[in-house]
Design a protein around this motif. Sequence first.
Motif, PDB file in Angstrom:
ATOM      1  N   VAL A  37       4.454   0.435  16.622  1.00 36.03           N
ATOM      2  CA  VAL A  37       3.317   0.934  17.407  1.00 36.03           C
ATOM      3  C   VAL A  37       3.161   0.089  18.672  1.00 36.03           C
ATOM      4  O   VAL A  37       2.940   0.618  19.771  1.00 36.03           O
ATOM      5  CB  VAL A  37       2.015   0.933  16.583  1.00 36.03           C
ATOM      6  CG1 VAL A  37       0.828   1.328  17.461  1.00 36.03           C
ATOM      7  CG2 VAL A  37       2.133   1.886  15.400  1.00 36.03           C
ATOM      8  N   ALA A  58      -0.677   5.497  18.948  1.00 38.00           N
ATOM      9  CA  ALA A  58      -0.294   5.366  17.534  1.00 38.00           C
ATOM     10  C   ALA A  58      -0.244   6.736  16.858  1.00 38.00           C
ATOM     11  O   ALA A  58       0.657   7.008  16.059  1.00 38.00           O
ATOM     12  CB  ALA A  58      -1.281   4.445  16.812  1.00 38.00           C
ATOM     13  N   VAL A 103      -5.664   2.238  14.287  1.00 37.93           N
ATOM     14  CA  VAL A 103      -4.236   1.971  14.045  1.00 37.93           C
ATOM     15  C   VAL A 103      -4.055   1.576  12.580  1.00 37.93           C
ATOM     16  O   VAL A 103      -3.162   2.064  11.886  1.00 37.93           O
ATOM     17  CB  VAL A 103      -3.708   0.848  14.976  1.00 37.93           C
ATOM     18  CG1 VAL A 103      -2.308   0.411  14.579  1.00 37.93           C
ATOM     19  CG2 VAL A 103      -3.744   1.301  16.426  1.00 37.93           C
TER      20      VAL A 103
END
Length: 223
Positions: A37, A58, A103
Amino acid sequence: MVALDGPSGTGKTTVARKLAARLDAGYLDTGAMYRLVALAVLRSGTDPADAAAVAGVARAARLDVGTSPGRPHARLDGEDVGAEIRGAAVTTAVSPVSAVPEVRELLVAEQRRIIAEVLAGTAGIVVEGRDIGTVVAPDAALKVFLTASAEVRASRRGAQDTAAGRGTGAEAARAAVDRRDHLDSTRAASPMRAAEDAVVVDTSDLSIDQVIVALGELAGRRG
Ligand code: C5P
């Protein structure tokens, strides 16, 4: 399942892969997922400190990490980026990126899905990270938290960087390790810490093989 948490420089990755091979189990490197990511964030020109934009990157990124302890791979949108995610740029960006709650939600859900898939087909799985025993898999049969003194961790990290042709010197390695530890253990969203029921193993004076023998015995006892 074995949950293996702890900071960098404790031998965690080597221990996790060798233990998985020894137990004939699968392996999941959750740090590689956060690194993928972070790479996607850097490639898109997004500021790692812009949480909303980072969450968007993400959501759009296609992450693929292998679950074989022998040859783990890391792909971003189909491209093999196993070497790039270990570089200095990603290592610097990964802590702020992994502190973004959205995330973490996305990756924890994906990690649980991968773990369930592997457990459906094999004897077990060794999962390494920072929050596996506390958040991702609080029901893991065995939880281990690896530690080592700051000096030992910095020198292991420095040696690893030198071996990979990224030599930055002992001072810089120490500063980078300290900085990342601080960010990882003080963030609001699932900070790195040992689960209450984790076995804490100080690896400062142990070889990798000694750690694996100790963990193999614990895993054999707890299943
Ligand atoms: O283990 P590794 O050093 O590759 O992890 C890179 C970074 O990813 C860590 O410094 C931390 O910021 C993040 N991470 C995390 N939670 C995990 C695994 C890694 O926040 N379970």
